[in-house]
Enzyme design. Structure first.
Site, short mmCIF file in Angstrom:
data_model
loop_
_atom_site.label_atom_id
_atom_site.label_comp_id
_atom_site.label_asym_id
_atom_site.label_seq_id
_atom_site.Cartn_x
_atom_site.Cartn_y
_atom_site.Cartn_z
N GLU A 429 -7.26 3.70 3.41
CA GLU A 429 -8.72 3.78 3.17
C GLU A 429 -9.18 2.65 2.25
O GLU A 429 -10.09 2.84 1.42
CB GLU A 429 -9.04 5.15 2.58
CG GLU A 429 -10.39 5.68 2.94
CD GLU A 429 -10.77 5.34 4.36
OE1 GLU A 429 -10.11 5.89 5.28
OE2 GLU A 429 -11.68 4.54 4.56
C1 LIG Z 1 0.12 6.70 6.44
C2 LIG Z 1 -1.00 5.76 6.76
C3 LIG Z 1 -2.15 6.24 7.38
C4 LIG Z 1 -3.18 5.38 7.74
N1 LIG Z 1 -4.26 5.85 8.43
C5 LIG Z 1 -5.15 4.97 8.96
C6 LIG Z 1 -6.17 5.41 9.86
O1 LIG Z 1 -6.31 6.60 10.14
N2 LIG Z 1 -6.99 4.47 10.42
C7 LIG Z 1 -6.87 3.14 10.14
O2 LIG Z 1 -7.63 2.36 10.69
N3 LIG Z 1 -5.94 2.70 9.28
C8 LIG Z 1 -5.07 3.57 8.68
N4 LIG Z 1 -4.09 3.14 7.82
C9 LIG Z 1 -4.03 1.71 7.50
C10 LIG Z 1 -4.45 1.41 6.06
O3 LIG Z 1 -5.82 1.61 5.90
C11 LIG Z 1 -3.97 -0.01 5.76
O4 LIG Z 1 -2.56 0.05 5.62
C12 LIG Z 1 -4.61 -0.59 4.51
O5 LIG Z 1 -5.98 -0.81 4.72
C13 LIG Z 1 -3.96 -1.90 4.08
O6 LIG Z 1 -3.80 -2.79 5.14
P1 LIG Z 1 -2.37 -3.46 5.40
O7 LIG Z 1 -1.37 -2.37 5.46
O8 LIG Z 1 -2.47 -4.36 6.56
O9 LIG Z 1 -2.07 -4.29 4.09
P2 LIG Z 1 -2.61 -5.79 3.79
O10 LIG Z 1 -4.06 -5.91 4.09
O11 LIG Z 1 -1.69 -6.77 4.41
O12 LIG Z 1 -2.43 -5.82 2.22
C14 LIG Z 1 -1.18 -6.08 1.56
C15 LIG Z 1 -1.48 -6.24 0.06
O13 LIG Z 1 -2.35 -7.38 -0.14
C16 LIG Z 1 -3.52 -6.97 -0.84
N5 LIG Z 1 -4.67 -7.70 -0.28
C17 LIG Z 1 -4.97 -7.90 1.02
N6 LIG Z 1 -6.11 -8.61 1.12
C18 LIG Z 1 -6.53 -8.88 -0.12
C19 LIG Z 1 -7.65 -9.55 -0.68
N7 LIG Z 1 -8.60 -10.10 0.07
N8 LIG Z 1 -7.73 -9.63 -2.03
C20 LIG Z 1 -6.80 -9.07 -2.81
N9 LIG Z 1 -5.74 -8.40 -2.36
C21 LIG Z 1 -5.60 -8.30 -1.03
C22 LIG Z 1 -3.64 -5.46 -0.62
O14 LIG Z 1 -4.32 -4.83 -1.69
C23 LIG Z 1 -2.18 -5.04 -0.55
O15 LIG Z 1 -1.67 -4.81 -1.83
C24 LIG Z 1 -3.08 4.00 7.41
C25 LIG Z 1 -1.94 3.52 6.75
C26 LIG Z 1 -0.91 4.37 6.43
C27 LIG Z 1 0.31 3.81 5.76
#
Ligand SMILES: Cc1cc2nc3c(=O)[nH]c(=O)nc-3n(C[C@H](O)[C@H](O)[C@H](O)COP(=O)(O)OP(=O)(O)OC[C@H]3O[C@@H](n4cnc5c(N)ncnc54)[C@H](O)[C@@H]3O)c2cc1C
Length: 568
Positions: A429
């Protein structure tokens, strides 16, 4: 120790700390009388204690699984979801015209807190559905509303949100899912979504996916994204689940925790969908669902913290080690360090619950009055509720494990599950880092006006507390002043410097708010509430000094350490 719904705390917070009465006094929410409130909290509490809490361990030990393309949910989850639907908790805030209860968000927050404490992995299903209902109410046309809202409110169908793709996580604008217009006004949706919570189940007649995708003429980035309703089964002319749509669950993720919640990789292959809201305005529409879910996810953290706290307290009263100072019983709850841990856990939960409820009161007041000030207050508090609520969830669950000693690390006690389950809430989220950037970026586009108004309330309250509780009032007033100065500094900086201090700033803000609400509680009631406030204000609030120093440290020092230096 079985979960006990903290009904007394909710009632006290609503009546004496977050001024829920002002919500009741609006025309829109005049039905949320003290009697209705009591009935809602009591009924929901009973459901959580008796039906949901026994499933917490079941979901962990018997995870959802994928069998021949069909998700099989954990034993007992189907009946419990039916009980949640039966209670009206899916449509608790929804428009009565479509079968909702039309109650304030504040009550939904209390109910969601209890459901999260009782069984987090199941609670995620109603949370997603509540968010979808709100998004449709705000953005869908009347045909879509009539087709989907009654079934979502009744729980015959449930909802999901589909943003994330392998290359598009925090950077939602990088998504590649396509939407091509069909001749009949619908759209063909193709692409892959990952990590979709409750992407499928075996207990509702339909699963309704809100999917972000790009139209052929959509601009790159977030500006070119549109939102679509893509159900698993296409509704027939009677409005019931009809033909199978072109989507499927490819696999379920193996996760650290939250095992009862199926987290799906979804494949859309020219699946039929309908546009929700205007073309290319999908992010705005999805933000309705996301803001709802952000408060809801923060509340998940609070609920889990409550469950972990009750669990740890029960253990600490039973476990005997050495000589103890109070009665000499040997129960570890009497040792000063364990007493510290439990008292701080309790104080943290109270503070964070107050922030989430105050956030919800602001949402309700904004909805009921349309006031810009309430809208801005709700927007300001949302990233704090999400990020700090989930941080506190993790910290309290970790402290709960510590109170258990070695038994905390052993799965049988259940202490570890709280920590495993809640850990993801700081990530999904919108990660907590993204929330902090939202607070110091978008939420301060008003030059900090909403923040300064909030701080004025804190200082006014501290002033009025000086006569009764001079030392506590002075601590809170001073902390608010320091936060005001830091905010003045922050809004004068460029974004990179703001972002470098964002996480520390958000936490400092939450510390000041937590102290403010504790002070209000201490003013309203002597005895344990005042003792708890003293613990928060003397032991937790001082953290803001170090945090604000970090918040003002700027970005240049961070980048003075190069990427190569990090790797050296
Ligand atoms: C169990 C689970 C349930 C989920 N449920 C849903 C769902 O129902 N629907 C859905 O759409 N998604 C869902 N997600 C996805 C979740 O919302 C994403 O994992 C989350 O938004 C982070 O994206 P990412 O994993 O690609 O990490 P990334 O975006 O790759 O981030 C990796 C790290 O980099 C940091 N970062 C990235 N961009 C920036 C920036 N611009 N500035 C500073 N820091 C940054 C982040 O804070 C993080 O620490 C779920 C994930 C999990 C694990």
């Amino acid at each position: 120790m079985p979960y006990r719904a903290p009904l007394r705390d909710f009632t006290f917070l609503l009546d004496h700390v977050v001024a829920f009465d002002q919500v009741r006094q609006t025309d829109r929410f005049s039905e949320a009388t003290p009697e209705t409130t009591k009935a809602i909290l009591t009924e929901a509490g009973k459901l959580c204690e008796e039906v949901l809490a026994p499933l917490q361990r079941v979901g962990d030990q018997h995870p959802a699984r994928l069998e021949n393309g069909v998700v099989r949910t954990s034993p007992g989850f189907a009946a419990a979801f039916a009980a949640i639907a039966e209670g009206g908790w899916l449509g608790i805030t929804a428009d009565p015209e479509y079968g909702g209860l039309g109650l304030p968000q504040t009550l939904a927050t209390a109910v969601n807190d209890m459901m999260s404490a009782a069984c987090l992995s199941l609670q995620l299903a109603p949370l997603m559905t509540q968010g979808q209902i709100e998004a449709l109410e705000h953005h869908a046309d009347d045909t879509l509303k009539a087709r989907f809202l009654p079934k979502l409110n009744s729980g015959e169908w449930c909802g999901t949100m589909n943003l994330t793709e392998p290359q598009a996580g925090s950077d939602v604008g990088a998504l590649r899912t396509k939407a091509e217009p069909n001749a009949d006004g619908s759209y063909a949706i193709s692409g892959q979504k990952i990590y979709i919570s409750w992407g499928d189940n075996d207990f509702t007649d339909n699963v309704c996916h809100l999917v972000l995708a790009r139209l052929p003429d959509g601009a790159p980035g977030t500006r070119g994204i549109s939102l679509f309703m893509v159900p698993k089964f296409i509704p027939d002319s009677d409005g019931n689940s009809g033909a199978r749509n072109g989507l499927r669950v490819v696999s379920l993720e193996h996760k650290l925790g939250l095992h009862g919640s199926p987290t799906a990789v979804m494949e859309y292959d020219r699946a039929t969908g309908w546009l929700v809201g205007a073309p290319h305005q999908g992010m705005a529409a999805m933000f309705t669902m996301m803001n709802n879910a952000r408060v809801g996810v923060g509340v998940q953290g609070i609920g889990v913290a409550e469950g972990a706290y009750q669990h740890a307290l029960g253990f600490a009263r039973d476990r005997k080690q050495g000589k103890t100072p109070v009665t000499g019983s040997g129960a570890i709850v009497e040792h000063a360090d364990v007493r510290r841990a439990l008292s701080v856990m309790k104080a943290e939960i109270f503070a964070m619950r107050a922030i989430a409820l105050a956030n919800s009161v602001a949402i309700d007041m904004a909805r009921a009055t349309g006031s810009d000030e309430w809208t801005a207050r709700a927007a300001l508090l949302t990233p704090i509720t999400k990020a700090h609520g989930t941080d506190i969830g993790c910290e309290v669950a970790s402290a709960g494990m510590q109170v258990h000693g070695g038994m905390g690390f052993i799965e049988e006690t259940g202490a570890a599950q709280y920590l495993r389950d809640v850990r993801v809430t700081t990530i999904y989220e919108g990660t907590n880092g993204i929330q902090a950037m939202d607070l110091v970026g978008r939420k301060m586009m008003d030059s900090g006006e909403a923040a300064f108004r909030m701080l004025q309330d804190v200082e006014d309250c501290a002033e009025s507390a000086r006569a009764l509780l001079p030392d506590l009032a002075e601590n809170v007033w001073q902390a608010a002043e320091s936060l005001r100065e830091a905010t003045e500094w922050l809004v004068a900086q460029n974004m990179q410097d703001r972002f470098a201090g964002a996480t520390a700033y958000l936490r400092a803000f939450a510390r000041v708010l937590g102290a403010h609400y504790h002070l209000k509680a201490a003013m309203a009631e002597d005895g344990p509430r005042r003792a708890l406030a003293r613990i928060f204000i003397t032991r937790v609030l001082p953290e803001h000094i170090g945090l604000l120093a970090q918040a003002r440290a700027g970005a240049s020092a961070l980048y003075a350490l190069s990427e190569e230096d990090l790797a050296a």
